[in-house]
Scaffold this active site. Structure first.
Site, PDB file in Angstrom:
ATOM      1  N   SER A 624       0.808  -1.222   0.000  1.00 44.38           N
ATOM      2  CA  SER A 624       0.000   0.000   0.000  1.00 44.38           C
ATOM      3  C   SER A 624       0.844   1.277   0.000  1.00 44.38           C
ATOM      4  CB  SER A 624      -0.916   0.022   1.220  1.00 44.38           C
ATOM      5  OG  SER A 624      -0.152  -0.128   2.395  1.00 44.38           O
ATOM      6  N   ASP A 929      -3.601   7.675   8.325  1.00 43.41           N
ATOM      7  CA  ASP A 929      -4.694   6.852   8.853  1.00 43.41           C
ATOM      8  C   ASP A 929      -4.219   5.846   9.888  1.00 43.41           C
ATOM      9  OD1 ASP A 929      -3.201   5.215   7.314  1.00 43.41           O
ATOM     10  OD2 ASP A 929      -4.761   4.654   5.894  1.00 43.41           O
ATOM     11  N   HIS A 932      -0.574   4.598   7.085  1.00 39.75           N
ATOM     12  CA  HIS A 932       0.070   5.233   5.924  1.00 39.75           C
ATOM     13  C   HIS A 932       0.350   6.700   6.204  1.00 39.75           C
ATOM     14  CE1 HIS A 932      -2.593   1.907   4.627  1.00 39.75           C
ATOM     15  NE2 HIS A 932      -1.474   1.527   4.015  1.00 39.75           N
TER      16      HIS A 932
END
Ligand SMILES: Nc1ncnc2c1ncn2[C@@H]1O[C@H](COP(=O)(O)OP(=O)(O)OP(=O)(O)O)[C@@H](O)[C@H]1O
Length: 967
Positions: A624, A929, A932
């Site tokens: 991610s 968040d 990240h």
């Protein structure tokens, strides 16, 4: 443009030294000169006036500014812009050499404009009332900041029908007034970054400035290259600078441009770029008109024109007869997105919405005409396509895509855009009743601005020691001009209003090609869906291998080897068959072939730009941290707002409020953002590379409990499939050149890797630290295997990021850091960081080993861990407020993280509803968040990578992150 002039400053002392004093211009007359470029080639340039080295400040004022000062009092808007590389004389021309030592003779445009303005007002006599407003703002890193009130650091730009672009709060709405505004713009230097030696944050600033200036160049190009008689899209909204200058550049303003240049041959390339910019700007045609502000209840006006309500009712009814309500709404939405309609929420005065309705209606009418023409054109195109389907389905795929401008433009038109606005500004209206205080106040503000360009520090650091209307002394304090020079714009606006009769009203309408295309596709679909025949605009198929046209091969890199496909496609087409499947025959029977056109677009969208770069393309593998949309495209997860809010304004498939490190790196290499391999909609462009990274991916193969099936091995298999498919298309002949990546990019492209975080972090849920440390060699063996596969396929440039300090992520602290003894001095979970460091050591060793094994390759190891931990340890030095706490989450300090709700989600537990919301200012936070990073933190990390200091081997020329102005 009202006037485009060139000004050459005298050679400075440095240029005069060391035989460095060659001059690159030869004067012909006051309007023309000969310019000799770096290759000694000569070109002739003509401008409205050329100010050579010996020219006086008064000459510039009289020619360029004085007419505008007069005009502004007659309610015409005016803008004066100085443009050129650093040190070319922009500030000198705009302000003078410096306020303290500046004599009458040397003072620049700004003090002269103010004096001229007040002199003219005084000469008008007593009978009129004047309202004068002044504002000063700077645009810094794409934020408009009020220099009179530094707390207002993100002022919203708004648009008013009667007053054009405004920064709300500065001006006052008066009934029946005429008002002129004069904007003086001192742009930042347009020099190349390589000459400045900028790095780190300064480099980032320079790049943002570069983008604004490029946006300015693009706007000027669009204004001067638009097709005759056809309105084209002008990208004013691509930067704050162009948005603020919208009126000045293409609309209601007289605009003067002073192109400042050094006459020295050393600066010839920058000067040439500046002069070309000016030459192009000369062709802009503006339509200045007198501004006025109508009273909405003015009875004369109402009698002369039909009421807004009546007209809207009549025309909207007509539109509704032809389209359904949804279509009309959609059209309106698209127009607002494209900036050709005023966005009601961005209009500063409720009373103007009625006028906007009228304007919108005329735009709709214009669009209707265009639409009808385009629908006819599409009907023709459609019948052509149908004829070709009958003739040859093979050539149809290609030609359908070649003629597929409708689809391509449609999809490109919905690409996310970067606009964000908030409202605030300064008002000095208490001073408006008396002329003298205003004049003095204006002077004081201007004096404050003079000594330190980029007035961010000016308002804070200057102090007025002694002040009276005749003489004033201003003492600069800690004014760091080298910092100031990186600020984008010192922007002064004088707004003069006075009472007079209204003159008339004119609505300017524009139409956008993109919007028309977007709209057209919508109508085609409607038409076909309503048809009773077996003609559908598209087919969405769900099933297994009986109708799989390549999903398993594409998505998981599954090999479908020859002789599969031999009968029809002549190569394995991803179908488990020698040729076509039932679904293929059915799709052909619909006569649309859209399924295949879309498939082709997904694989091979042409790139509009071609750059000469060190790396022609990038192939990225990861999790991610660099997923640009894979997991979302694959349908495994959803991302909700506020994800994407900062840059894309919608969730972009990235786990962040904005851009990721990979985005900034692509940008620095002048390459487009990488499209996710699995994302087949949205005009994916794979000519410059492809992103195989998927959120939650691991290096080790996925298991049944994995969140993401696209582990590193699958990503490599997807790459192999991508390459094989691209080569198949290339082998079909040159007709596919525009649609597929060049064959040589597989060898010359950069292969980037950012993966491993999930192998470690995930393991902590079921293993001890020792077990995890022991598993690292196995994890890296899998990585090595994949990299070797890529090498065997021709990859030669490898760029490998190590993993960040996992223990500092709120997600891990929340779960494993509840016992304070487990935390280190930064408040991060020690065991996680220890695992990351061990992994990184071994990864580094692997990179060295690979480089030794493959001497013809380039393996670069990038130490992301050091960059990120340095950022967390010294967060305040880099402008952050929160080193650990998540911006978007639930629970409040110290972590603001709750694993039950991810960013943007709302859930109910035991009757209590909770939502993970974003913080007010994302740029204060490192963590977005809890897992990240925010865009601001990603940007910082990317800027550190680009210094080359964190790489092994360090690089100097691999990343061509130089300023590239496109004039
Ligand atoms: N026409 C001129 N006559 C005499 N000196 C000049 C002239 N133009 C510029 N200079 C001098 O050259 C130097 C650089 O000029 P200036 O600061 O105006 O450049 P600039 O284009 O505003 O640069 P930056 O983009 O970095 O702000 C200053 O010392 C200035 O006084």
């Amino acid at each position: 443009m009202h006037g485009v002039c060139a000004r050459f400053r005298p050679l400075n002392s440095k240029e005069k030294q060391n035989d460095n004093d060659t001059v690159c211009i030869r004067s012909r007359d006051t309007e023309t000169f000969i310019f000799k470029d770096e290759k000694d080639e000569e070109s002739v340039f003509s401008f409205d006036r050329v100010f050579y080295e010996q020219s006086e400040q008064a000459d510039v004022y009289q020619f360029l500014a004085l007419p505008m000062v007069r005009d502004v009092l007659d309610a015409f808007n005016g803008t004066i812009i100085t443009y050129g590389q650093t040190g070319a004389g922009k500030t000198y021309s705009m302000e003078g050499p410096g306020i303290l030592e500046c004599g009458e003779e040397k003072k620049g445009l700004l003090p002269r404009v103010v004096e001229g303005l007040f002199d003219s007002l005084n000469s008008y006599g007593e009978e009129k009332t004047y309202s004068i407003k002044l504002s000063m703002v700077e645009i810094y890193m794409e934020k408009v900041r009020d220099l009179f009130d530094l707390s207002k650091d993100n002022i919203q730009i708004k648009e008013s029908k009667s007053r054009g672009i405004i920064l709300p709060g500065v001006t006052e709405t008066l009934n029946r007034t005429r008002s002129g505004k004069l904007i003086l713009v001192d742009l930042a230097g347009s020099e190349k970054v390589e000459k400045t030696g900028a790095e780190g944050r300064v480099l980032e600033e320079a790049k943002t400035i570069n983008k604004s200036l490029s946006a300015l160049g693009n706007v000027i190009n669009s204004l001067t290259c638009g097709l005759q008689g056809k309105a084209s899209h002008i990208p004013y909204r691509d930067s704050k600078l162009t948005r603020i200058l919208q009126d000045a550049l293409g609309g209601n303003a007289r605009t003067a441009l002073l192109c400042c240049c050094s006459p020295n041959a050393f600066n010839a390339s920058e000067s040439l770029s500046t002069l070309r910019f000016g030459a192009r700007a000369k062709h802009i045609k503006a339509s200045p008109r007198v501004n006025y502000s109508e009273h909405k209840y003015d009875t004369n006006f109402s009698a002369a024109s039909p009421s807004g309500d009546e007209s809207s009712f009549r025309i909207l009814n007509k539109l509704r007869e032809r389209f359904n309500v949804e279509d009309v709404k959609l059209l309106e939405e698209l127009f607002i997105q494209e900036g050709i309609l005023f966005d009601p929420p961005s209009v500063e005065d409720e009373s103007e919405i009625e006028d906007l309705t009228l304007q919108m209606i005329s735009l709709l009418q214009a669009a209707m005409e265009k639409l009808t023409a385009t629908v006819d054109e599409l009907k023709r195109e459609n019948s052509m396509l149908r004829a070709k389907v009958d003739a040859s389905s093979d050539s149809l795929v290609y030609k359908g895509a070649a003629n597929g401008s409708v689809f391509q433009n449609t999809i490109s038109a919905v690409q996310p855009k970067n606009h964000s606005n908030r409202m605030e500004t300064a008002d000095i209206s208490p001073y408006q009743s008396q002329m003298s205080p205003i004049k003095n106040l204006a002077k004081e503000f201007i004096m404050r601005s003079v000594n330190c360009k980029g007035s961010r520090w000016v308002a804070e650091d200057y102090e007025v020691k002694q002040y009276n209307p005749v003489e004033m002394q201003v003492k600069p304090q800690a004014c760091n001009s080298s910092q100031g020079k990186n600020r984008l714009v010192a922007f002064v606006r004088l707004h003069v209003c006075y009472l007079k009769q209204p003159i008339g009203c004119k609505i300017r309408a524009m139409a956008s090609k993109n919007v028309v295309f977007q709209f057209v596709l919508f109508f085609i679909c409607l038409g076909m869906t309503n048809s009773a025949e077996f003609k559908y605009p598209a087919v969405f198929n769900f099933g297994d291998s009986n109708s799989d046209t390549g999903d398993l091969a594409a998505g998981l890199g599954f090999q479908v080897a020859p002789p599969n496909g031999q009968d029809y496609f002549k190569f394995p087409s991803g179908r488990f068959c020698d040729g076509r499947l039932i679904v293929d025959f059915l799709t052909m029977a619909t006569n649309t072939c859209i399924l295949r056109i879309l498939t082709l677009i997904a694989i091979s969208i042409p790139s509009a730009k071609s750059f000469h770069l060190d790396f022609p393309a990038v192939f990225n593998f990861g999790d991610s941290n660099s997923d640009t949309g894979a997991l979302i495209a694959a349908g495994f997860e959803s991302l909700y707002p506020p994800n994407g809010q900062t840059y894309f304004q919608i969730p972009s498939g990235r786990y962040s409020d904005g851009r990721l490190i990979i985005d900034f790196l692509m940008d620095a290499m002048d390459l487009p953002f990488l499209n996710a391999y699995l994302d087949s909609l949205g005009l994916p462009n794979f000519r410059k590379g492809c992103n195989f990274a998927a959120a939650a991916a691991t290096i080790l193969p996925a298991t049944s409990s994995s969140l993401c099936p696209f582990s590193f091995g699958v990503q490599v298999a997807q790459f192999l499939r991508f390459k094989a498919r691209a080569l198949e298309l290339i082998a079909k002949g040159r007709k596919f050149d525009k649609y597929v990546p060049d064959e040589n990019i597989f060898e010359k492209g950069l292969y980037m890797f950012d993966i491993g975080q999930n192998d470690l972090a995930g393991a902590f849920y079921s293993k001890t630290l020792d077990q995890i440390l022991a598993s690292i060699p196995t994890i890296l063996l899998e990585l090595e295997k994949g990299i070797k596969d890529l090498y065997d396929q021709g990859a030669r440039y490898f760029w490998i990021h190590n993993t960040g300090p996992l223990g500092c992520l709120p997600q891990n602290i929340a779960k494993f850091g509840t016992d304070a003894s487990k935390l280190d001095e930064l408040g991060c979970v020690s065991s996680h960081n220890q695992a990351a460091k061990t992994f990184n050591l071994q990864l580094h060793a692997l990179c060295t080993k690979l480089q030794g094994q493959y001497p013809d390759s380039n393996v670069t190891f990038v130490d992301i861990y050091s960059i990120k931990s340095n950022l967390i340890a010294n967060f305040s030095r880099y402008g952050f407020e929160q080193p650990i706490m998540a911006c978007c989450g639930f629970g409040g300090p110290p972590l603001n993280y709750d694993s039950r709700v991810s960013c943007g989600e709302t859930k109910t537990f035991n009757g209590t509803t909770i939502t993970a919301k974003a913080c007010n200012d994302t740029s204060d936070y490192i963590s977005w968040d809890g897992i990240h990073y925010t865009e601001t933190a990603n940007q910082y990390v990317a800027s550190q990578i680009l210094t080359g200091k964190y790489s092994d081997p360090p690089f100097s020329d691999k990343m061509p992150f130089l300023l590239k102005l496109k004039f």
